[in-house]
Design a protein around this motif. Structure first.
Motif, PDB file in Angstrom:
ATOM      1  N   ASN A 110       0.829  -1.201   0.000  1.00  0.00           N
ATOM      2  CA  ASN A 110       0.000   0.000   0.000  1.00  0.00           C
ATOM      3  C   ASN A 110       0.871   1.263   0.000  1.00  0.00           C
ATOM      4  O   ASN A 110       0.563   2.261  -0.646  1.00  0.00           O
ATOM      5  CB  ASN A 110      -0.891  -0.010   1.243  1.00  0.00           C
ATOM      6  N   SER A 111       2.009   1.175   0.726  1.00  0.00           N
ATOM      7  CA  SER A 111       2.908   2.335   0.840  1.00  0.00           C
ATOM      8  C   SER A 111       3.601   2.620  -0.491  1.00  0.00           C
ATOM      9  O   SER A 111       3.660   3.771  -0.926  1.00  0.00           O
ATOM     10  CB  SER A 111       3.976   2.083   1.912  1.00  0.00           C
ATOM     11  N   VAL A 112       4.134   1.567  -1.154  1.00  0.00           N
ATOM     12  CA  VAL A 112       4.878   1.823  -2.399  1.00  0.00           C
ATOM     13  C   VAL A 112       3.952   2.288  -3.526  1.00  0.00           C
ATOM     14  O   VAL A 112       4.394   2.945  -4.462  1.00  0.00           O
ATOM     15  CB  VAL A 112       5.739   0.612  -2.855  1.00  0.00           C
ATOM     16  N   THR A 113       2.663   1.951  -3.428  1.00  0.00           N
ATOM     17  CA  THR A 113       1.740   2.435  -4.463  1.00  0.00           C
ATOM     18  C   THR A 113       1.228   3.847  -4.128  1.00  0.00           C
ATOM     19  O   THR A 113       0.495   4.449  -4.906  1.00  0.00           O
ATOM     20  CB  THR A 113       0.520   1.499  -4.634  1.00  0.00           C
ATOM     21  N   GLY A 114       1.599   4.331  -2.948  1.00  0.00           N
ATOM     22  CA  GLY A 114       1.241   5.708  -2.569  1.00  0.00           C
ATOM     23  C   GLY A 114      -0.230   5.884  -2.217  1.00  0.00           C
ATOM     24  O   GLY A 114      -0.750   7.007  -2.234  1.00  0.00           O
ATOM     25  N   LYS A 115      -0.928   4.786  -1.901  1.00  0.00           N
ATOM     26  CA  LYS A 115      -2.360   4.888  -1.550  1.00  0.00           C
ATOM     27  C   LYS A 115      -2.518   5.274  -0.084  1.00  0.00           C
ATOM     28  O   LYS A 115      -1.702   4.879   0.755  1.00  0.00           O
ATOM     29  CB  LYS A 115      -3.056   3.538  -1.776  1.00  0.00           C
ATOM     30  N   ALA A 127       2.458   5.761   5.932  1.00  0.00           N
ATOM     31  CA  ALA A 127       3.072   4.806   5.006  1.00  0.00           C
ATOM     32  C   ALA A 127       4.318   4.219   5.671  1.00  0.00           C
ATOM     33  O   ALA A 127       4.967   4.889   6.483  1.00  0.00           O
ATOM     34  CB  ALA A 127       3.453   5.524   3.720  1.00  0.00           C
ATOM     35  N   ALA A 130       8.511   5.166   1.342  1.00  0.00           N
ATOM     36  CA  ALA A 130       8.118   6.162   0.343  1.00  0.00           C
ATOM     37  C   ALA A 130       7.479   5.473  -0.859  1.00  0.00           C
ATOM     38  O   ALA A 130       7.679   4.277  -1.074  1.00  0.00           O
ATOM     39  CB  ALA A 130       9.360   6.926  -0.101  1.00  0.00           C
ATOM     40  N   LYS A 131       6.718   6.251  -1.638  1.00  0.00           N
ATOM     41  CA  LYS A 131       6.105   5.721  -2.864  1.00  0.00           C
ATOM     42  C   LYS A 131       7.199   5.249  -3.824  1.00  0.00           C
ATOM     43  O   LYS A 131       8.215   5.941  -3.983  1.00  0.00           O
ATOM     44  CB  LYS A 131       5.259   6.832  -3.496  1.00  0.00           C
ATOM     45  N   ASN A 132       7.022   4.092  -4.422  1.00  0.00           N
ATOM     46  CA  ASN A 132       8.001   3.566  -5.373  1.00  0.00           C
ATOM     47  C   ASN A 132       7.300   2.581  -6.311  1.00  0.00           C
ATOM     48  O   ASN A 132       7.314   1.375  -6.091  1.00  0.00           O
ATOM     49  CB  ASN A 132       9.149   2.880  -4.604  1.00  0.00           C
ATOM     50  N   GLU A 133       6.648   3.141  -7.330  1.00  0.00           N
ATOM     51  CA  GLU A 133       5.858   2.296  -8.251  1.00  0.00           C
ATOM     52  C   GLU A 133       6.711   1.206  -8.891  1.00  0.00           C
ATOM     53  O   GLU A 133       6.218   0.136  -9.229  1.00  0.00           O
ATOM     54  CB  GLU A 133       5.236   3.168  -9.363  1.00  0.00           C
ATOM     55  N   SER A 136       6.497  -1.991  -7.069  1.00  0.00           N
ATOM     56  CA  SER A 136       5.194  -2.372  -6.517  1.00  0.00           C
ATOM     57  C   SER A 136       4.754  -3.781  -6.936  1.00  0.00           C
ATOM     58  O   SER A 136       4.161  -4.512  -6.147  1.00  0.00           O
ATOM     59  CB  SER A 136       4.129  -1.340  -6.862  1.00  0.00           C
TER      60      SER A 136
END
Ligand code: HEM
Ligand code: HEM
Length: 191
Positions: A110-115, A127, A130-133, A136
């Protein structure tokens, strides 16, 4: 039936944790597998949110369960060969690792998708990373395969419990069942 475990059987608190969490984990896993095939809609968002909230609840229950478990003595092992005792302890430790890793990997995904992440729409949770698509899909696979690994380990866990019950006719399963009563020990056995 006492709240705390004693030398003959698991206490009702541990039994509640064991069975509520077993049902919750398996149910949430099946729910997860079914929900990913839904077509995009508002209800899909709600179904995902419920999966995450239930998963976070199971993670919180695990912390409470570990705290309780460490505060009391487990019933002594039923008589069995030493190798079986070792395999049983190793399997239990591995099950604990898996039931922590599965919700944590979901939280990580959930965190890497930035949701955003909410617990039953009551409060937000931060999170984990950090976000990291870019990673993912790997993290999603980790989350999914950990659940399949749990199912595999459960085959031996449940198989062993049934083998003890049906063939060895000992108290391994009875002393963990919600209303199970251990068989009376044979004459002269004062365990
Ligand atoms: C015991 C708890 C949990 C179990 C057994 C579980 C199991 C699963 C399973 C089997 C899937 C399907 C995977 C796939 O086919 O791609 C899934 C998907 C998912 N889970 Fe969990 N999960 C748990 C907790 C969590 C938590 C705590 C979160 C987030 C905070 C979470 C977030 C997700 C998300 C976002 C998906 C969708 C993945 C996708 O889009 O493909 N899960 N879960
Ligand atoms: C998701 C499902 C399950 C998980 C994660 C799980 C996990 C565990 C863990 C971690 C323990 C060790 C308890 C401790 O030492 O603190 C345990 C004990 C036990 N489980 Fe499970 N379990 C699950 C399902 C089942 C099922 C379906 C059965 C029976 C059919 C079962 C039968 C038992 C028994 C009999 C014990 C006690 C073993 C003993 O006294 O040495 N479990 N389980």
């Amino acid at each position: 039936m006492s709240l705390r475990s004693n030398h003959r059987q698991w206490g009702s608190v541990i039994k509640c944790f064991h069975w509520i969490m077993a049902l919750g984990i398996l149910g949430n896993g099946v729910w997860g597998l079914l929900m990913v095939g839904m077509s995009p809609s508002i209800s899909k968002i709600n179904v995902f949110a419920l999966h995450k909230s239930i998963g976070l609840t199971l993670l919180a229950l695990l912390l409470l369960r570990l705290a309780w478990r460490l505060s009391e003595r487990a019933p002594p092992d039923e008589p069995m060969p030493r190798w079986q005792r070792r395999v049983a302890h190793a399997t239990h430790a591995f099950l604990y690792v898996l039931i922590a890793a599965i919700p944590l990997s979901g939280w990580w995904f959930n965190s890497v998708t930035g949701k955003p992440l909410q617990w039953f729409k009551l409060f937000n949770l931060p999170a984990l990373t950090a976000k990291n698509e870019g990673i993912s899909h790997v993290v999603r696979d980790v989350h999914e395969y950990l659940f399949f690994l749990l199912l595999l380990v459960l085959v031996s866990h449940v198989g062993a419990a049934l083998k003890h019950h049906v063939f060895d006719r000992d108290n391994v399963l009875r002393r963990m069942l919600p209303f199970g009563r251990p068989r009376t020990p044979p004459e002269g056995d004062h365990r």
